[in-house]
Design a protein around this motif. Structure first.
Motif, PDB file in Angstrom:
ATOM      1  N   MET B 141       0.843  -1.199   0.000  1.00 34.29           N
ATOM      2  CA  MET B 141       0.000   0.000   0.000  1.00 34.29           C
ATOM      3  C   MET B 141       0.878   1.248   0.000  1.00 34.29           C
ATOM      4  SD  MET B 141      -2.615   0.786   3.066  1.00 34.29           S
ATOM      5  CE  MET B 141      -1.554   0.978   4.457  1.00 34.29           C
ATOM      6  N   SER B 142       1.899   1.242   0.874  1.00 31.26           N
ATOM      7  CA  SER B 142       2.708   2.447   1.033  1.00 31.26           C
ATOM      8  C   SER B 142       3.493   2.777  -0.222  1.00 31.26           C
ATOM      9  CB  SER B 142       3.687   2.279   2.191  1.00 31.26           C
ATOM     10  OG  SER B 142       2.984   2.019   3.368  1.00 31.26           O
ATOM     11  N   LEU B 143       4.147   1.786  -0.752  1.00 26.74           N
ATOM     12  CA  LEU B 143       5.039   2.061  -1.875  1.00 26.74           C
ATOM     13  C   LEU B 143       4.292   2.708  -3.030  1.00 26.74           C
ATOM     14  CD1 LEU B 143       7.301  -1.120  -1.834  1.00 26.74           C
ATOM     15  CD2 LEU B 143       7.753   1.157  -0.929  1.00 26.74           C
ATOM     16  N   SER B 144       3.097   2.184  -3.322  1.00 26.40           N
ATOM     17  CA  SER B 144       2.347   2.780  -4.427  1.00 26.40           C
ATOM     18  C   SER B 144       1.890   4.180  -4.066  1.00 26.40           C
ATOM     19  CB  SER B 144       1.115   1.938  -4.764  1.00 26.40           C
ATOM     20  OG  SER B 144       1.453   0.590  -4.770  1.00 26.40           O
ATOM     21  N   SER B 145       1.583   4.360  -2.804  1.00 24.87           N
ATOM     22  CA  SER B 145       1.042   5.689  -2.462  1.00 24.87           C
ATOM     23  C   SER B 145       2.134   6.752  -2.517  1.00 24.87           C
ATOM     24  CB  SER B 145       0.338   5.668  -1.117  1.00 24.87           C
ATOM     25  OG  SER B 145       1.143   5.104  -0.136  1.00 24.87           O
ATOM     26  N   TYR B 146       3.388   6.374  -2.241  1.00 27.38           N
ATOM     27  CA  TYR B 146       4.461   7.366  -2.383  1.00 27.38           C
ATOM     28  C   TYR B 146       4.479   7.901  -3.805  1.00 27.38           C
ATOM     29  CZ  TYR B 146       6.235   4.970   1.809  1.00 27.38           C
ATOM     30  OH  TYR B 146       6.360   4.415   3.018  1.00 27.38           O
ATOM     31  N   VAL B 147       4.336   6.974  -4.753  1.00 27.04           N
ATOM     32  CA  VAL B 147       4.364   7.391  -6.145  1.00 27.04           C
ATOM     33  C   VAL B 147       3.194   8.324  -6.446  1.00 27.04           C
ATOM     34  CG1 VAL B 147       4.387   6.588  -8.512  1.00 27.04           C
ATOM     35  CG2 VAL B 147       5.451   5.213  -6.714  1.00 27.04           C
ATOM     36  N   LEU B 148       2.037   7.947  -5.922  1.00 26.22           N
ATOM     37  CA  LEU B 148       0.845   8.762  -6.186  1.00 26.22           C
ATOM     38  C   LEU B 148       1.043  10.184  -5.698  1.00 26.22           C
ATOM     39  CD1 LEU B 148      -2.166   6.455  -5.318  1.00 26.22           C
ATOM     40  CD2 LEU B 148      -1.330   7.126  -7.564  1.00 26.22           C
ATOM     41  N   ALA B 149       1.640  10.294  -4.511  1.00 33.20           N
ATOM     42  CA  ALA B 149       1.793  11.625  -3.927  1.00 33.20           C
ATOM     43  C   ALA B 149       2.680  12.494  -4.812  1.00 33.20           C
ATOM     44  CB  ALA B 149       2.380  11.524  -2.528  1.00 33.20           C
ATOM     45  N   GLY B 150       3.707  11.875  -5.362  1.00 30.31           N
ATOM     46  CA  GLY B 150       4.618  12.681  -6.169  1.00 30.31           C
ATOM     47  C   GLY B 150       4.293  12.649  -7.637  1.00 30.31           C
ATOM     48  N   TYR B 151       3.044  12.459  -7.973  1.00 29.13           N
ATOM     49  CA  TYR B 151       2.719  12.140  -9.340  1.00 29.13           C
ATOM     50  C   TYR B 151       2.802  13.294 -10.316  1.00 29.13           C
ATOM     51  CZ  TYR B 151       1.329   8.875 -12.759  1.00 29.13           C
ATOM     52  OH  TYR B 151       1.385   8.046 -13.811  1.00 29.13           O
ATOM     53  N   THR B 152       2.412  14.444  -9.867  1.00 28.82           N
ATOM     54  CA  THR B 152       2.374  15.563 -10.819  1.00 28.82           C
ATOM     55  C   THR B 152       3.799  16.026 -11.113  1.00 28.82           C
ATOM     56  OG1 THR B 152       0.430  16.202  -9.621  1.00 28.82           O
ATOM     57  CG2 THR B 152       1.144  17.695 -11.329  1.00 28.82           C
ATOM     58  N   ARG B 153       4.285  15.726 -12.262  1.00 31.63           N
ATOM     59  CA  ARG B 153       5.698  15.948 -12.540  1.00 31.63           C
ATOM     60  C   ARG B 153       6.055  17.421 -12.611  1.00 31.63           C
ATOM     61  NH1 ARG B 153       7.457  11.862 -17.161  1.00 31.63           N
ATOM     62  NH2 ARG B 153       7.962  10.064 -15.894  1.00 31.63           N
ATOM     63  N   GLY B 154       5.158  18.152 -13.225  1.00 29.63           N
ATOM     64  CA  GLY B 154       5.519  19.543 -13.461  1.00 29.63           C
ATOM     65  C   GLY B 154       5.546  20.363 -12.172  1.00 29.63           C
ATOM     66  N   VAL B 251      -8.987   9.394   3.263  1.00 26.66           N
ATOM     67  CA  VAL B 251     -10.004   8.414   3.647  1.00 26.66           C
ATOM     68  C   VAL B 251      -9.430   7.006   3.649  1.00 26.66           C
ATOM     69  CG1 VAL B 251     -12.225   7.396   3.073  1.00 26.66           C
ATOM     70  CG2 VAL B 251     -11.860   9.832   2.750  1.00 26.66           C
ATOM     71  N   GLY B 252      -8.905   6.588   2.477  1.00 23.52           N
ATOM     72  CA  GLY B 252      -8.539   5.191   2.292  1.00 23.52           C
ATOM     73  C   GLY B 252      -7.432   4.721   3.211  1.00 23.52           C
ATOM     74  N   THR B 253      -6.278   5.407   3.143  1.00 26.59           N
ATOM     75  CA  THR B 253      -5.160   4.921   3.927  1.00 26.59           C
ATOM     76  C   THR B 253      -5.434   5.028   5.418  1.00 26.59           C
ATOM     77  OG1 THR B 253      -4.155   7.079   3.719  1.00 26.59           O
ATOM     78  CG2 THR B 253      -3.454   5.414   2.169  1.00 26.59           C
ATOM     79  N   LYS B 254      -6.133   6.082   5.784  1.00 28.26           N
ATOM     80  CA  LYS B 254      -6.527   6.232   7.185  1.00 28.26           C
ATOM     81  C   LYS B 254      -7.339   5.014   7.633  1.00 28.26           C
ATOM     82  CE  LYS B 254      -7.235  10.720   8.061  1.00 28.26           C
ATOM     83  NZ  LYS B 254      -6.257  11.242   9.001  1.00 28.26           N
ATOM     84  N   ALA B 255      -8.294   4.637   6.792  1.00 25.07           N
ATOM     85  CA  ALA B 255      -9.147   3.498   7.124  1.00 25.07           C
ATOM     86  C   ALA B 255      -8.309   2.224   7.231  1.00 25.07           C
ATOM     87  CB  ALA B 255     -10.232   3.339   6.077  1.00 25.07           C
ATOM     88  N   ALA B 256      -7.352   2.089   6.316  1.00 30.75           N
ATOM     89  CA  ALA B 256      -6.530   0.889   6.356  1.00 30.75           C
ATOM     90  C   ALA B 256      -5.765   0.799   7.678  1.00 30.75           C
ATOM     91  CB  ALA B 256      -5.567   0.898   5.178  1.00 30.75           C
ATOM     92  N   GLY B 257      -5.196   1.942   8.063  1.00 30.07           N
ATOM     93  CA  GLY B 257      -4.484   1.963   9.338  1.00 30.07           C
ATOM     94  C   GLY B 257      -5.391   1.602  10.493  1.00 30.07           C
ATOM     95  N   LEU B 258      -6.586   2.131  10.455  1.00 25.55           N
ATOM     96  CA  LEU B 258      -7.525   1.831  11.537  1.00 25.55           C
ATOM     97  C   LEU B 258      -7.904   0.361  11.548  1.00 25.55           C
ATOM     98  CD1 LEU B 258      -9.793   4.954  11.583  1.00 25.55           C
ATOM     99  CD2 LEU B 258      -8.587   3.997  13.533  1.00 25.55           C
ATOM    100  N   ALA B 259      -8.051  -0.209  10.353  1.00 26.55           N
ATOM    101  CA  ALA B 259      -8.393  -1.625  10.283  1.00 26.55           C
ATOM    102  C   ALA B 259      -7.323  -2.449  10.992  1.00 26.55           C
ATOM    103  CB  ALA B 259      -8.513  -2.067   8.821  1.00 26.55           C
TER     104      ALA B 259
END
Lengths: 682, 492, 499, 114
Positions: B141-154, B251-259
């Protein structure tokens, strides 16, 4: 007359003016002649009804005569609050007085107020007043009395402020209402005390309960004086009378109230409304304890003397009469206070006629001269003979010249004072002050007559335009003068109105106890005591003295009034300024109160709201460093931590936002703290 | 309990999500570069997965819990409910990104694959019953989300967000791993089912020893859920990430952590039944109080809607932590319900932010004035969402707060309840700041020029807001599901 | 008949709001008609309720209950007793009048009307709810439209006023919320049923241990005190009232303030009679401060609307005094006090509504409200002056007009219980007269201000709005029984909680 | 044969972990931080392997260890990938210099020391 008929008539007497008011207020403008005939018809019919009741009373001539009618107004808890009507001798007399004066004033007003743009409204207010006053007279319990009491105040407010586009009447109206409100609060407190103790408002029930000794205990005032509840209730109720009947120290509104139209002054501020206080004291007479009555007597005495002295220097014709009214009301109150129940009410009735006559007379003068200042008058007796004659008669009645009506009533009051003084020596000064007051009364009244009707005209321009008033004005004057002469004849009043004995309300077994508890019984200064003769002589002497002085000063001008004023400048100044009472109130109450309000408003805005705003601001300040809050709290902790514990302080030299590493430091430091704390605690 | 290696059919939703990733890649390679087409595909996949999650939720066997892969995974109502939650938020994120100006069309496929990667990681995490599996899925979960966060290249800010996220994440997961290793040593097994049996029998020498490992695990979870003091990354990352990603993270990652937190505390260590670790509740309560206070106070002065909502998300983590802190069934149910309410609400609010950003390229509260007049529907929905975030009836947020506060008060944490209540009042202030801009001010002249809101966004906003209202009025069914889930979590 | 009466009354405005939203906003006539008819239905129903209500019974009537969330024993449970019927009547009446009074709203009429009707639903529900949870829901639902009504259609400082109002009230209601939940869990069996909670409060108060009782009582009290508003929680009121559009001020002062005292009577007293008795004196002191402080501050105002707003604080002080006196054991005037208090709630609702409507009238014409800026309006606008005079004299408690009876009952009933406070409190009567008359003089008497010599008198619509209130003020002043009889049994029953 | 007990392994692991944390917290250079993270992960791995032997669960523990190595590698990849992007845009890999995103607090620029 049957019970139901009497009640029906009374109801009719009461409600007719109300109906007239309703019609006038909504439809007055559309009616021909501004609808004055509606009001007049109503009040004349009421007068007829009143006379009908009075005739019955007169024919019976029994002090115990009366009818009562009550109904449930509303219910709270298990308490049925009742209201109702009470008809007895006093009521009957008062009804005739009120309706009589009112009817005459109505007629008078058709001429006096002719052409006023708010003519219909004036009659509406007159009707409202008549209704309120009749209700006040007829009501049979305290709450109902209070309601009408206030309504009377309301109509007075409207009538004083009738010419509200001018500032002075508006001010006067407000002043009257507010001053009355102060007294009314006292009145209301009295009602509260009685209701709390007895659970009822009805006169009869209250008297019965008082007679049965149900009012017990005492209240501690500021922890200094213990006052019996009943006395306290009495004094509180009397406060209402102080306000309405313009007794010292709440008399200030009445002279100002002369800003209202003259018929109003005659009706309300001379004959009827101001007498309501006296009427109330008389109505609730059995309630008052001797202590309360002493307070009443002295208040009346002070007022009588004090207002009389002010009248000496007043130059406005209506103001002289106003102070005279205050003074005469003081007499009545004093009469009641010293136990002269009959005398007080008697004077109320006679005073109504002659004072109404004087006011209407002064109105007639003002109407023709368009001025109220006596220095601008003079020599009017030739121009206005009817006015002059009627006013002279009324003045004589007021001064107590035998055998006019005032003579009998004033004499009765003086007698009562004397008798009371003889019984209780330390209260003898009351009599002397009263007698002196009688002299003063004569002095200033004849001063008025002389200045107005005798001598040379001082303002020729005005004099030339002066003329006798129309029949609508003169006719009431004549009728009132007639009544001023004759109302005291025949001793009918004494026969009908006799002091109610508290014991008569008590259940038999309690009567003795109640009497014992009631302490010194006030004697009724009747005709049959020797005091009467002395009092009569004193009274005649006082009249002679007053007249003599007045004659010398203002007719013969043997003694110069100005010289006197120069001779006693301080006295003159104090009198001229009405003992500075208004100024005193202004300085001591009005100004501080206004300042206090200003302060409070600022307080509300600045402090209370300020505190709230401050809290909000504090929150915002907290939120201003919101971005940093993590950091500054963390910062301190981290520094402390780094320097002393983990020795990484050299690296953590500063905290800057947005630096991920510092986030990590903070997180780790706190985690460590948690772990340490928890392992220490658990 | 069906314990077998061959229960893989119960993982159908996961397979579908993973399959969707493959299909996306394939179809991209085969030339389908159209964003709309690809979006259709992934939505189709997600909806199917969602469908099967719901179906499995009601499966009697699942209610009895199905163990998969020799105890590595377990499918039970608890996990399925969370999967539904993940799928819904992913669906929303996919739909956002489909129209977002922040995600460039050509790279949309990659983006979507990473998104689905995060989702599958979260889904596995919800089912994990083995520390190894926990770590594996957590990292997935984490590894993909790091990429998502830095997604906008410009945008350097996006890069920075990704960088900060990975840095903080790597450290936290390292710490967590160390904690997990210690737990493994102390409890003698990686299997959480086995651990649960042992804790229930109190077969541990001294549970106090768990203090350190558990705290270290909290670091990792704290970073995922973003609670104090591990929330520092959140505002920066939320602000810098593309808005659809931010919405998804909040929402999502927060929920995952709570789970994971719930499964660990209640399902594994049975803290609701044993009083063996008395400090856990107090620590969590303290963290909850701090989290919402810090979050709310920091949000008060934010001019950037995204950053404000980031802090608001931190504050909400605090509210949810309140429910965890009571360490009992009622609290856990409350957290679940709250999560659902929060999901719809927050996604709804973010939809409006995304839509407005697409129109105006602005995230500043003060620039978005008069929206109430320009976009009535979106603004009304925003209002409802903000009221729900504040916790005012008749919205789902209120009911969520009600359950949480009820659990806290029942437990007797009055001070915590009071802090929560005060925080509710504070939070009103910044939520209403948005309302003020939307409704009390006139729109700026340059704002009038923008075109109408795309119909799709309106539909999305409305369909996320309607549940907020519905669950604010008739919520008893949803609450029952939460109850079922929790009872499957803690029954041994 | 009657079984769905309350539900209809609560939700017809909501349907009306939805209907309003469906009307295109350029069809102003249709909008207005729909809104007015949606508000007229509850009024008709309220009148029906008024007639059908059994005045002899102390039980809840027109009860409807259905499970809402069985797991938590939350119910849709509504009903009315003698305490709520007058409030429901007031709400229905004022809401209807206010929809008419708002016809001159220019911007966003559609949204305004929809929010207004939503507000009515909230208010009705609050007064009818018998389930604590349901009560809270309605209580908060009321806040939202109010916030927007002030914030969007208000005066120049509307943003500040709106958020202030909202924050204050919310701060109170979160306390209420905690109290409700606490009460729920500390009661066996757990319940939100207000009637049952009251029974427990009466028959076995030991159910809740003293510190808990106190905590919850105070939490409730603060929540309601903010609404009343009791000093020192009152500062939201002048701002909110002044900035709000006329009709909203009317609702704020006429209905919302009553919710505070209604809440105290409905919840604090029956559930925690012991705590109430113990705290009677502090409550009375606060009431006294309200009466006198409100009057004093009112006197210092130069803004007509602010003056009316502060007068509300003063008048709500009477209510507070009355209900504080009801708790004192052995007070022979307890029944009078509490009846007076509740009657004052009703009366103040009517009177203050008139006052705000009247202030709105002059503001619409002159576009300012400075007391010093007028003068002689009596000659320019006689009908208007007539209404103002009636309202002012009603406000200062003139006999024959409605407030007199309630104020008199409050004072009479409180005298034994709090002698000093009551005696000092009578100062408020004098002060009330002072600022009312002073204002009357400044604005209406004296010379005509040339600037306003051509102001038109009341329009038929305005007269139509004011007349019902004026009629009620007069009728209840002469014959209060219709309302008193309604509430007397319930309130007398309430007193049995205290001895 | 002398058996080495569990304790030395734990001591080594803890030391490694602390070194890792220290490294993470103090290094300016991003690569240094990455190394710190790797140290932490490996500390955990030492623990896992030691425990797996100690609790008699050789298979699970060892698989876990291998998995961790694997994940550490992929984490490093992503870390480095993002680092590249950072370097392109910020021209630095000093961790403190990457701070565009922060709370803008008025007047806070005064703190901008060196």
């Amino acid at each position: 007359m049957t019970h139901s008929l009497a009640i029906d008539v009374a109801l009719l007497v009461l409600l007719l003016p109300l109906a007239a008011f309703v019609i006038q207020i909504f439809r007055g403008r559309q009616l021909p002649r501004g609808g004055d005939w509606v009001s007049i018809t109503a009040i004349v019919l009421s007068l007829v009804g009143s006379c009908f009741i009075a005739r019955e009373a007169l024919s019976v001539r029994n002090p115990g005569w009366g009818y009562r009618w009550v109904f449930d107004w509303f219910t709270v808890g298990a308490n049925h609050i009742q209201v109702g009507l009470l008809i007895d001798n006093v009521t009957a007399v008062m009804l005739v007085v009120v309706c009589g004066v009112s009817a005459l004033v109505h007629v008078y007003s058709t001429s006096y107020m002719h052409g006023d743009p708010k003519y219909p409204r004036f009659f509406a207010y007159l009707s409202l007043f008549s209704f309120s006053m009749l209700g006040l007279v007829l009501s049979d319990n305290l709450l109902f009395l209070y309601c009408f009491w206030e309504l009377v105040g309301l109509s007075s407010y409207f009538l004083i402020g009738f010419w509200s586009e001018k500032p002075a009447p508006a001010d006067a109206a407000k002043k009257a209402f507010l001053t009355n409100r102060v007294g009314d609060v006292g009145f209301f407190l009295g009602i509260m005390i009685l209701w709390t103790q007895l659970g009822t408002f009805g006169y009869h029930d209250v008297f019965a309960a008082v007679a049965a000794g149900k009012v017990t205990g005492s209240a501690s005032l500021l922890g200094l004086v213990d006052v019996g509840w009943l006395t306290l209730a009495g004094v509180c109720l009397f406060c209402g009378a102080v306000g309405k009947s313009a007794q010292f120290p709440l008399h200030v509104w009445l002279p100002d109230a002369m800003e209202g139209p003259t018929p109003v002054s005659a009706l309300i501020h001379a004959a009827t409304m101001v007498a309501a206080g006296v009427y109330m004291v008389g109505r609730l007479y059995p309630l008052f304890t001797p202590e309360a009555l002493i307070v009443i007597a002295y208040t009346g005495c002070i007022t009588a003397f004090f207002a009389g002295t002010i009248a000496i220097t007043a130059t406005d014709i209506k103001r002289v009469l106003a102070y005279s009214t205050v003074s005469q009301l003081g007499y009545m109150v004093m009469g009641l206070g010293v136990g002269g129940y009959t005398a007080g009410l008697f004077h109320l009735m006679t005073h109504a006629w002659f004072k109404a006559c004087l006011f209407l007379g002064s109105g007639s003068v003002i109407h023709s001269l368009h001025s109220q200042e006596m220095p601008e008058m003079g020599g009017l007796r030739k121009k206005m003979p009817w006015t002059f004659l009627t006013m002279l008669v009324a003045t004589m009645a007021l001064c107590g010249v035998p055998p006019l009506s005032g003579f009998f009533s004033k004499d009765a009051i003086l007698a009562a004072c004397l008798q009371f003084g003889l019984e209780h020596k330390r209260h003898l000064p009351l009599f002397f002050v009263a007698a002196a007051g009688a002299a003063i009364t004569t002095f200033y009244m004849f001063r008025l007559i002389f200045l107005t009707f005798f001598g040379q005209p001082r303002d020729h321009h005005k004099y030339d335009h002066a003329h006798e008033s129309p029949a609508g004005i003169v006719l009431p004057l004549v009728i009132l003068a007639g009544l001023s002469v004759s109302a005291g004849w025949g001793g009918w009043f004494e026969e009908m109105v006799q002091k109610p004995s508290l014991a008569s309300y008590a259940p038999a077994s309690h009567a003795a106890a109640a009497l014992a508890g009631h302490g010194v019984e006030h004697g009724d200064g009747g005709h049959h005591s020797s005091a009467h003769t002395i009092a009569m002589l004193a009274s005649l002497l006082a009249v002679a003295l007053g007249f003599g002085l007045s004659f010398l000063m203002y007719y013969k001008q043997a003694i110069s009034a100005d010289a006197m004023a120069e001779r006693f400048p301080t006295v003159y100044r104090w009198l001229k300024n009405k003992y500075y009472i208004d100024e005193f109130y202004d300085a001591l109450i009005v100004r501080p109160l206004l300042a206090f309000e200003e302060w409070l408003a600022r307080f509300d805005l600045g402090v209370i709201d300020g505190i709230v705003n401050w809290i909000a601001r504090a929150t915002v300040v907290v939120s201003d460093i919101a971005g940093r809050i993590d950091f500054y709290i963390v910062d301190g902790l981290v520094n402390w931590f780094g320097d002393s514990v983990l020795d990484i302080g050299q690296q953590v030299r500063r905290i800057q936002m947005g630096r991920i590493q510092e986030y990590l430091v903070a997180a780790f430091a706190l985690t460590l703290i948690f772990v340490l704390t928890l392992s220490l605690v658990y | 309990m069906r314990a077998s290696l061959l229960n893989l059919d119960y993982l159908l939703p996961e397979w579908i999500v993973c399959g969707t990733i493959l299909v996306l890649i394939l179809s991209y390679l085969l030339g389908t570069t159209d964003r709309r087409r690809l979006a259709d595909l992934s939505v189709l996949g997600l909806v199917t997965a969602l469908f099967f999650s719901v179906v499995t939720f009601f499966e009697p066997a699942v209610v009895g819990r199905v163990s998969i892969g020799n105890g590595l995974l377990q499918v039970d109502p608890f996990s399925q409910l969370f999967k539904i939650l993940f799928l819904v938020s992913t669906l929303a994120a996919v739909l956002y990104s489909a129209g977002s100006v922040e995600i460039h069309g050509k790279r949309w496929m990659e983006f979507n694959c990473f998104l689905l990667g995060v989702t599958s990681g979260m889904m596995f995490l919800a089912s994990s019953m083995n520390l190894m599996m926990v770590y594996l899925s957590f990292e997935m979960m984490s590894l993909s989300s790091y990429v998502l966060a830095g997604y906008t290249r410009g945008d350097p800010r996006s890069t920075e967000a990704g960088y900060k996220y990975v840095l903080f994440g790597a450290v936290s997961s390292g710490v967590m791993l160390f904690g997990l290793s210690l737990m493994y040593g102390l409890l003698g097994t990686l299997d959480m089912g086995l651990m649960a049996q042992r804790t229930a029998l109190a077969q541990f020498p001294d549970l106090h020893l768990l203090l350190l490992p558990l705290t270290l695990v909290f670091v990792g979870l704290g970073y995922k859920i973003a609670f104090f003091p591990f929330h520092y990354w959140a505002p920066d990352v939320y602000e810098g990430s593309p808005t659809p990603v931010t919405a998804f993270f909040s929402v999502g990652t927060k929920a995952a952590g709570l789970a994971l937190l719930l499964r660990l505390l209640l399902g594994t260590l049975s803290l609701d039944q044993t009083q063996a670790i008395p400090w856990a509740g107090d620590l969590l309560a303290f963290l909850a109080a701090m989290t919402m206070t810090v979050g709310n106070l920091a949000a008060l002065n934010q001019a950037n809607i995204k950053r404000m909502l980031a802090y608001s998300a931190i504050a909400h983590a605090g509210y949810m932590l309140m429910g965890v802190a009571v360490l009992n069934v009622a609290g856990a149910e409350a957290v679940l319900f709250y999560l659902f309410a929060y999901m719809f609400t927050n996604l709804g609010a973010f939809t409006v932010v995304v839509a407005l950003f697409n129109l105006y390229q602005s995230e500043q509260v003060d620039e978005l004035t008069g929206m109430g007049k320009l976009f009535p529907l979106a603004s009304v929905c925003m209002a409802i969402c903000l009221f729900s975030l504040t916790g005012l009836p008749p919205t789902a947020g209120f009911i969520g707060k009600f359950y949480v506060f009820a659990a806290v008060i029942q437990k007797g944490y009055f001070v915590l309840a009071l802090v929560g209540a005060i925080n509710t009042a504070i939070s009103l202030f910044y939520y209403m700041r948005i309302m003020k801009a939307f409704y009390f001010r006139e729109p700026k002249a340059e704002m009038l020029a923008a075109g109408p809101m795309p119909c799709g966004y309106n539909v999305l906003i409305a369909s996320l807001t309607v549940p907020v209202l519905i669950f604010g009025i008739c919520w008893s069914r949803l609450y029952e599901y939460c109850s079922t889930s929790i009872s499957s979590l803690i029954a041994h | 008949m009657g079984s769905y009466l309350l539900t209809l009354m609560i939700f017809v405005p909501l349907l009306g709001a939805i209907a309003v939203l469906c009307v295109p906003s350029r069809e102003e006539k249709v909008l207005k008609t729909v809104a007015a008819s949606a508000a007229a239905v509850p009024l008709a129903l309220a009148v029906l309720l008024f007639m059908q209500f059994d005045r002899g019974s102390t039980a809840m009537q027109f009860v409807e209950r259905a499970p809402w969330l069985p797991a938590f024993n939350i119910e849709y449970y509504i009903g009315v007793d003698g305490l709520s019927v007058p409030m429901v009547l007031l709400t229905a009446l004022l809401s209807f009048i206010c929809t008419l009074a708002s016809w001159n709203i220019e911007k966003g009429l559609k949204g305004y009307m929809a929010l207004f009707l939503l507000l009515e639903t909230g208010m009705m529900g609050t007064f009818c709810a018998l389930d604590f949870f349901l009560f809270y829901v309605f209580w908060e639902v009321m806040l939202l439209p109010m916030y927007f009504l002030i914030g969007i259609w208000g005066g120049p400082r509307r943003e500040y006023a709106a958020i202030k109002f909202f924050l204050y009230t919310l701060a109170g209601s979160v306390l209420l919320f905690l109290g409700i939940i606490g009460l729920y869990f500390w009661t066996t069996p757990h319940t939100f049923d207000i009637v049952r909670l009251a029974e427990i409060g009466k028959t076995r108060p030991q159910e809740w241990n003293p510190p808990f009782q106190w905590l919850v009582f105070i939490a409730f009290y603060i929540a309601f005190a903010i609404k009343v508003p009791v000093f020192p929680f009152h500062t939201w009121l002048p701002d909110a009232h002044v900035e709000a559009p006329t009709a909203v001020s009317v609702i704020l002062a006429g209905v919302l303030l009553k919710m505070g005292t209604y809440g105290i009577l409905r919840f604090n007293y029956p559930i925690f009679p012991e705590a109430a008795q113990f705290l009677a004196i502090p409550m009375a002191v606060l009431a006294f401060i309200n009466m006198v402080y409100g009057a004093l501050v009112a006197m210092a105002q130069t803004d007509l609307k602010k003056l009316v707003a502060y007068s509300s604080i003063s008048h709500m002080g009477f209510v507070m005094l009355g209900i504080a006196a009801a708790t004192v054991p052995g007070n022979p005037g307890a029944a009078a006090a509490v009846n007076g208090g509740v009657l004052q709630m009703f009366n103040h609702g009517c009177v203050t509504a008139m006052l705000f409507l009247l202030v709105g009238v002059i503001y619409d014409r002159a576009h300012h409200r400075d007391i010093y800026g007028f003068g002689g309006l009596a000659q320019v606008m006689p009908t208007y002056t007539g209404f103002v005079t009636l309202a002012f004299f009603a406000a200062l408690g003139l006999p024959g007009l409605s407030s007199f009876i309630s104020e008199a009952l409050v004072f009479i009933g409180s005298f034994q219980a709090f002698m000093t406070i009551t005696i000092l409190g009578t100062a408020a009567i004098v002060l009330g007269a002072a600022y009312m008359l002073w204002t009357l003089q400044r604005v209406f008497l004296g010379e005509v201000n040339a600037k306003y010599a051509a102001l038109p008198d009341l329009s038929p619509r305005e007269i139509f709005c004011l007349t019902p209130l004026a009629v009620i003020v007069v009728i209840l002043g002469l014959y209060p029984s219709p309302v008193l009889d309604l509430m007397n049994p319930s309130l007398t029953h309430l007193l049995t909680f205290f001895w | 044969m002398q058996v080495i007990g569990l304790t030395p392994y734990l001591v080594v692991a803890s030391t490694l972990f602390c070194l890792g944390v220290f490294c993470v917290l103090t290094r300016r250079n991003s690569i240094g931080i990455l190394i710190g993270v790797e140290l932490m992960l490996n500390a955990a791995n030492v623990n896992i392997v030691a425990f797996s032997r100690y609790v008699g669960d050789p298979v699970g523990g060892q698989i876990f260890a291998i998995l961790v190595i694997l994940l550490a590698a992929s984490e490093a990849v992503i870390f480095l990938g993002l680092l590249m992007a950072v370097y392109q845009r910020f021209d630095t890999i000093e961790v403190d210099k990457v701070s565009l995103l922060k709370d803008e607090v008025p007047g806070d620029d005064a703190h901008e020391r060196a």
